[in-house]
Scaffold this motif. Structure first.
Motif, PDB file in Angstrom:
ATOM      1  N   GLY A  41       0.766  -1.227   0.000  1.00  0.00           N
ATOM      2  CA  GLY A  41       0.000   0.000   0.000  1.00  0.00           C
ATOM      3  C   GLY A  41       0.797   1.276   0.000  1.00  0.00           C
ATOM      4  N   LYS A  42       2.125   1.153  -0.128  1.00  0.00           N
ATOM      5  CA  LYS A  42       2.972   2.346  -0.082  1.00  0.00           C
ATOM      6  C   LYS A  42       3.793   2.464  -1.359  1.00  0.00           C
ATOM      7  N   ASP A  43       4.325   3.652  -1.574  1.00  0.00           N
ATOM      8  CA  ASP A  43       5.198   3.876  -2.721  1.00  0.00           C
ATOM      9  C   ASP A  43       6.557   3.226  -2.502  1.00  0.00           C
ATOM     10  N   ARG A  44       7.234   3.001  -3.590  1.00  0.00           N
ATOM     11  CA  ARG A  44       8.598   2.473  -3.501  1.00  0.00           C
ATOM     12  C   ARG A  44       9.504   3.541  -2.897  1.00  0.00           C
ATOM     13  N   ALA A  45      10.308   3.139  -1.923  1.00  0.00           N
ATOM     14  CA  ALA A  45      11.106   4.103  -1.168  1.00  0.00           C
ATOM     15  C   ALA A  45      12.585   3.760  -1.227  1.00  0.00           C
ATOM     16  N   PHE A  46      13.398   4.793  -1.274  1.00  0.00           N
ATOM     17  CA  PHE A  46      14.847   4.637  -1.296  1.00  0.00           C
ATOM     18  C   PHE A  46      15.350   4.071   0.022  1.00  0.00           C
ATOM     19  N   VAL A  47      16.328   3.161  -0.072  1.00  0.00           N
ATOM     20  CA  VAL A  47      16.946   2.596   1.119  1.00  0.00           C
ATOM     21  C   VAL A  47      18.424   2.978   1.186  1.00  0.00           C
ATOM     22  N   ALA A  48      19.173   2.646   0.129  1.00  0.00           N
ATOM     23  CA  ALA A  48      20.610   2.923   0.125  1.00  0.00           C
ATOM     24  C   ALA A  48      21.131   2.830  -1.295  1.00  0.00           C
ATOM     25  N   THR A  49      22.267   3.483  -1.533  1.00  0.00           N
ATOM     26  CA  THR A  49      22.893   3.378  -2.835  1.00  0.00           C
ATOM     27  C   THR A  49      24.399   3.445  -2.690  1.00  0.00           C
ATOM     28  N   ILE A  50      25.108   2.863  -3.649  1.00  0.00           N
ATOM     29  CA  ILE A  50      26.559   2.825  -3.633  1.00  0.00           C
ATOM     30  C   ILE A  50      27.058   2.936  -5.063  1.00  0.00           C
ATOM     31  N   ARG A  51      28.185   3.624  -5.230  1.00  0.00           N
ATOM     32  CA  ARG A  51      28.776   3.697  -6.558  1.00  0.00           C
ATOM     33  C   ARG A  51      29.607   2.444  -6.798  1.00  0.00           C
ATOM     34  N   TRP A  52      29.502   1.888  -7.989  1.00  0.00           N
ATOM     35  CA  TRP A  52      30.176   0.635  -8.263  1.00  0.00           C
ATOM     36  C   TRP A  52      31.692   0.774  -8.146  1.00  0.00           C
ATOM     37  N   SER A  53      32.237   1.846  -8.669  1.00  0.00           N
ATOM     38  CA  SER A  53      33.652   2.126  -8.453  1.00  0.00           C
ATOM     39  C   SER A  53      33.774   2.822  -7.092  1.00  0.00           C
ATOM     40  N   ALA A  54      34.968   3.165  -6.712  1.00  0.00           N
ATOM     41  CA  ALA A  54      35.170   3.817  -5.419  1.00  0.00           C
ATOM     42  C   ALA A  54      34.323   5.077  -5.331  1.00  0.00           C
ATOM     43  N   GLY A  55      33.700   5.267  -4.203  1.00  0.00           N
ATOM     44  CA  GLY A  55      32.862   6.444  -4.094  1.00  0.00           C
ATOM     45  C   GLY A  55      31.935   6.379  -2.915  1.00  0.00           C
ATOM     46  N   PRO A  56      30.961   7.269  -2.885  1.00  0.00           N
ATOM     47  CA  PRO A  56      30.124   7.414  -1.704  1.00  0.00           C
ATOM     48  C   PRO A  56      29.037   6.353  -1.573  1.00  0.00           C
TER      49      PRO A  56
END
Length: 127
Positions: A41-56
């Motif tokens: 019943g809810k919208d899709r929500a962001f959890v986490a993200t990572i850059r495939w190469s070195a990064g944040p």
């Protein structure tokens, strides 16, 4: 490009799970790989993200300190380690990938900005 998510299941509150997202079909050096979730019943929500190469790495406020996103480039896999799970973490978890340029600072939180999606894996946290 294919993303295969796995690792969901039923766990008691306070428990842990590790989700995996295996990527294939191209090189992902400039890509961001993210986890989103969608509760009933809810919208899709962001959890986490990572850059495939070195990064944040970036996290939703609701999971900071409990979830950790990581990558294993040799295995073409991104993980989401989830600890201290709560009933409100119950959702279908999706991994997503995108390699295009984005103008918005917080684009990574918008599910519309991701081109490729996995099929989802269900996480159920019982109280």
């Amino acid at each position: 490009v294919q993303l295969q998510a796995s690792g969901g299941g039923l766990v008691q509150a306070g428990g842990s799970l590790r989700l995996s997202c295996v990527l294939s079909g191209r090189t992902f050096s400039s890509y961001f790989i993210a986890w989103f979730r969608q509760a009933p019943g809810k919208d899709r929500a962001f959890v986490a993200t990572i850059r495939w190469s070195a990064g944040p790495m970036y996290y939703a406020d609701s999971v900071k300190g409990r979830f950790t996103i990581s990558r294993d480039n040799a295995k073409n896999t991104v993980y989401l380690q989830m600890k201290s799970l709560k009933p409100e973490d119950t959702a279908v978890y999706y991994c997503a990938a995108d390699g295009t340029d984005h103008a918005s600072t917080y684009w990574y939180m918008d599910n519309n900005e991701y081109e490729y999606w996995g099929q989802g894996t269900l996480v159920t946290v019982s109280s």
